[in-house]
Structures are given as C-alpha cells and as structure tokens.
Design a protein around this motif. Structure first.
Motif, mmCIF file in Angstrom:
data_model
loop_
_atom_site.group_PDB
_atom_site.id
_atom_site.type_symbol
_atom_site.label_atom_id
_atom_site.label_comp_id
_atom_site.label_asym_id
_atom_site.label_seq_id
_atom_site.Cartn_x
_atom_site.Cartn_y
_atom_site.Cartn_z
ATOM 1 N N PRO A 62 0.818 -1.211 0.000
ATOM 2 C CA PRO A 62 0.000 0.000 0.000
ATOM 3 C C PRO A 62 0.850 1.258 0.000
ATOM 4 O O PRO A 62 1.896 1.316 0.633
ATOM 5 C CB PRO A 62 -0.803 -0.113 1.300
ATOM 6 C CG PRO A 62 0.061 -0.943 2.180
ATOM 7 C CD PRO A 62 0.774 -1.917 1.275
ATOM 8 N N SER A 63 0.411 2.252 -0.737
ATOM 9 C CA SER A 63 1.088 3.539 -0.754
ATOM 10 C C SER A 63 0.067 4.613 -0.444
ATOM 11 O O SER A 63 -1.126 4.430 -0.648
ATOM 12 C CB SER A 63 1.725 3.799 -2.127
ATOM 13 O OG SER A 63 0.742 3.732 -3.139
ATOM 14 N N ILE A 64 0.535 5.735 0.085
ATOM 15 C CA ILE A 64 -0.382 6.826 0.400
ATOM 16 C C ILE A 64 -0.968 7.340 -0.902
ATOM 17 O O ILE A 64 -0.247 7.710 -1.824
ATOM 18 C CB ILE A 64 0.342 7.956 1.141
ATOM 19 C CG1 ILE A 64 0.875 7.443 2.480
ATOM 20 C CG2 ILE A 64 -0.586 9.133 1.364
ATOM 21 C CD1 ILE A 64 1.755 8.433 3.201
ATOM 22 N N LYS A 65 -2.273 7.366 -0.980
ATOM 23 C CA LYS A 65 -2.951 7.783 -2.201
ATOM 24 C C LYS A 65 -3.822 9.003 -1.924
ATOM 25 O O LYS A 65 -4.672 8.970 -1.051
ATOM 26 C CB LYS A 65 -3.845 6.650 -2.729
ATOM 27 C CG LYS A 65 -3.098 5.363 -3.059
ATOM 28 C CD LYS A 65 -2.323 5.471 -4.351
ATOM 29 C CE LYS A 65 -1.763 4.122 -4.763
ATOM 30 N NZ LYS A 65 -1.012 4.178 -6.011
ATOM 31 N N SER A 66 -3.614 10.077 -2.666
ATOM 32 C CA SER A 66 -4.519 11.217 -2.565
ATOM 33 C C SER A 66 -5.675 11.067 -3.536
ATOM 34 O O SER A 66 -6.700 11.739 -3.409
ATOM 35 C CB SER A 66 -3.765 12.522 -2.855
ATOM 36 O OG SER A 66 -3.228 12.499 -4.162
ATOM 37 N N ASP A 67 -5.526 10.171 -4.497
ATOM 38 C CA ASP A 67 -6.586 9.913 -5.469
ATOM 39 C C ASP A 67 -7.399 8.720 -4.985
ATOM 40 O O ASP A 67 -6.919 7.596 -4.947
ATOM 41 C CB ASP A 67 -5.961 9.600 -6.837
ATOM 42 C CG ASP A 67 -7.013 9.255 -7.886
ATOM 43 O OD1 ASP A 67 -8.208 9.329 -7.583
ATOM 44 O OD2 ASP A 67 -6.609 8.917 -9.022
ATOM 45 N N ALA A 68 -8.630 8.973 -4.549
ATOM 46 C CA ALA A 68 -9.454 7.915 -3.977
ATOM 47 C C ALA A 68 -9.637 6.769 -4.964
ATOM 48 O O ALA A 68 -9.666 5.601 -4.583
ATOM 49 C CB ALA A 68 -10.814 8.480 -3.558
ATOM 50 N N LEU A 122 -7.819 16.687 1.029
ATOM 51 C CA LEU A 122 -6.808 17.326 1.860
ATOM 52 C C LEU A 122 -5.514 17.563 1.091
ATOM 53 O O LEU A 122 -5.087 16.721 0.306
ATOM 54 C CB LEU A 122 -6.489 16.454 3.087
ATOM 55 C CG LEU A 122 -7.630 16.180 4.065
ATOM 56 C CD1 LEU A 122 -7.090 15.412 5.261
ATOM 57 C CD2 LEU A 122 -8.295 17.467 4.522
ATOM 58 N N ASP A 123 -4.891 18.704 1.367
ATOM 59 C CA ASP A 123 -3.581 18.953 0.788
ATOM 60 C C ASP A 123 -2.498 18.524 1.783
ATOM 61 O O ASP A 123 -2.787 18.110 2.907
ATOM 62 C CB ASP A 123 -3.421 20.415 0.385
ATOM 63 C CG ASP A 123 -3.561 21.372 1.567
ATOM 64 O OD1 ASP A 123 -3.370 20.937 2.733
ATOM 65 O OD2 ASP A 123 -3.858 22.554 1.331
ATOM 66 N N HIS A 124 -1.257 18.646 1.373
ATOM 67 C CA HIS A 124 -0.155 18.215 2.237
ATOM 68 C C HIS A 124 -0.183 18.919 3.584
ATOM 69 O O HIS A 124 0.058 18.301 4.626
ATOM 70 C CB HIS A 124 1.191 18.494 1.554
ATOM 71 C CG HIS A 124 1.486 17.586 0.414
ATOM 72 N ND1 HIS A 124 2.238 16.450 0.541
ATOM 73 C CD2 HIS A 124 1.117 17.637 -0.900
ATOM 74 C CE1 HIS A 124 2.348 15.841 -0.632
ATOM 75 N NE2 HIS A 124 1.669 16.545 -1.524
ATOM 76 N N GLY A 125 -0.460 20.200 3.584
ATOM 77 C CA GLY A 125 -0.414 20.976 4.813
ATOM 78 C C GLY A 125 -1.451 20.567 5.832
ATOM 79 O O GLY A 125 -1.218 20.643 7.040
ATOM 80 N N ASN A 129 -2.580 17.473 10.443
ATOM 81 C CA ASN A 129 -3.631 17.737 11.422
ATOM 82 C C ASN A 129 -4.706 16.668 11.358
ATOM 83 O O ASN A 129 -5.201 16.181 12.384
ATOM 84 C CB ASN A 129 -4.256 19.118 11.184
ATOM 85 C CG ASN A 129 -3.323 20.242 11.576
ATOM 86 O OD1 ASN A 129 -2.437 20.061 12.410
ATOM 87 N ND2 ASN A 129 -3.511 21.397 10.977
ATOM 88 N N TRP A 130 -5.075 16.294 10.137
ATOM 89 C CA TRP A 130 -6.080 15.257 9.962
ATOM 90 C C TRP A 130 -5.609 13.937 10.563
ATOM 91 O O TRP A 130 -6.357 13.243 11.264
ATOM 92 C CB TRP A 130 -6.370 15.074 8.467
ATOM 93 C CG TRP A 130 -7.295 13.935 8.163
ATOM 94 C CD1 TRP A 130 -8.659 13.963 8.134
ATOM 95 C CD2 TRP A 130 -6.913 12.584 7.851
ATOM 96 N NE1 TRP A 130 -9.149 12.713 7.833
ATOM 97 C CE2 TRP A 130 -8.106 11.853 7.652
ATOM 98 C CE3 TRP A 130 -5.695 11.939 7.725
ATOM 99 C CZ2 TRP A 130 -8.100 10.498 7.329
ATOM 100 C CZ3 TRP A 130 -5.684 10.581 7.404
ATOM 101 C CH2 TRP A 130 -6.872 9.883 7.210
#
Length: 208
Positions: A62-68, A122-125, A129-130
């Motif tokens: 698994p890799s971190i995915k920003s694209d659902a 969510l963006d990187h910044g 927090n999330w």
C-alpha cells in the motif's frame, strides 16, 4: 505501548528478517490460502531494544494515495503481531512497559491503516492535522472494543476458529484478536476480512 515505532511503514526496499528473528514470540501472517506476494514491514522495539511488535504485508504494497480512485484499486492485508505481556520493567531497569492487550493490536492496526490513507480533499499541509485527529480517534476506538463501532467475527488461527473484533471505515477495515502468546491485529483494503485466516510464519524468508 511505549515503543520507538509509532506506526508500521512499508519499505522502499525489501527488508531482511534480522529484526524479526530477535523477537521472543512467534510471528503471524495470512495462512496458506493466500497465494499472493508477501513482504516484511517494520518491527517496533522498546527503549531497551527488545522487539515488541511488527507487521507483515500481503498483496499490493500500500502507498499513500490522494486519489481515492487509485486507492480503491489496492488489494492488501497487513497482519500485526504484538507480544502478549503484562506490565513489566524494561530490560535496563529505567522504566516500565505497559501491558499489551487486544486493544494494543487494534490500535497498531488502526494507526497503520491511517498512515496509508490520504483523503483526496486534503492537501499536504492539512494532512498532518487530519492524521493526528484520526489517530486519536483510532486510539479511543481501540480502547472500547465492546463499543458500537465494533462487531465480532470468527476467523481461523492455525486452523482453529478464534473470535476477532472488527470494524469498517471509509479507509478500509481493522480487526484484532488473540492467539497463543500474542495478540493479532490486521488492516486492509480491497480484500475481504471475512475470508482471511492466520497462521504462524514458519519461514520468514518467504517474506524477505
């Protein structure tokens, strides 16, 4: 659990079994019914260097995915093995290690799933927090395994049906239970938890 490893990570290169071989307990993975790729992840150690827990991966790394949409294509299950231990002093006598319970395995599994999750909104910044907020929620959920967020299911461990606590979220699923001398946690996406079975790993080289 006071360990040097907050959550389990997926390596950028193949790991060796060295850290796993230092553990005084048996490691667990998916049983022989799973025929896909297997890989080592990372062990967690106490301040005195003793191995307390670790994870083994199965399926797609698994890799971190920003694209659902991309994340939904991943098929993986990660098994977390935690040494079953009472409250005890560290080997160097400088502190105390908390007792480990099924909740410990649930917490590590929930944290592991979160680290592999990145909501597309969510963006990187904002992600840090999330992640902090969701990690605190995962801790609270793991501390209340009899609460409404969890259901129960029976899964084979070394061929014997055992009870597990189970919950689903938009990010994937988490489960936790116990075996002889250890607690077992697991998390995943794209693979049904209901069809899984666990067994002691006889040869770590199969994962290296």
């Amino acid at each position: 659990m006071e360990t040097t490893s907050r959550v389990e990570g997926v390596p950028t290169a193949r790991r060796t079994p060295e850290g796993y071989l230092r553990a005084p307990f048996a490691w667990y993975g998916l049983d022989e019914a799973f025929t896909g790729p297997r890989w080592l992840m990372q062990v967690g150690t106490a301040a005195d260097g003793s191995v307390q827990h670790g994870s083994t991966g199965h399926g797609d790394a698994p890799s971190i995915k920003s694209d659902a949409g991309s994340a939904e294509k991943e098929r993986f299950a990660v098994v977390v093995t935690v040494a079953a231990s009472p409250v005890r002093r560290t080997g160097d006598g400088t502190g105390v290690l908390d007792a480990t319970t099924v909740s410990s395995a649930a917490w590590l599994a929930g944290s592991g799933l979160l680290v592999r999750t990145w909501p597309a909104s969510l963006d990187h910044g904002m992600r840090d927090n999330w992640l902090d907020q969701q990690t605190e929620t995962a801790f609270e959920l793991a501390d209340d395994l009899d609460g409404p967020a969890w259901s129960t299911l029976s899964l084979p461990v070394d061929g014997v049906p055992m009870p597990f606590h189970y919950r689903e979220s938009e990010f994937g699923w988490v489960l936790a239970g116990s075996a002889a001398g250890v607690h077992i946690g697991a998390y995943g996406r794209g693979m049904s938890a209901y069809g899984l079975g666990f067994s002691q790993i006889k040869d770590l080289e199969a994962y290296a």
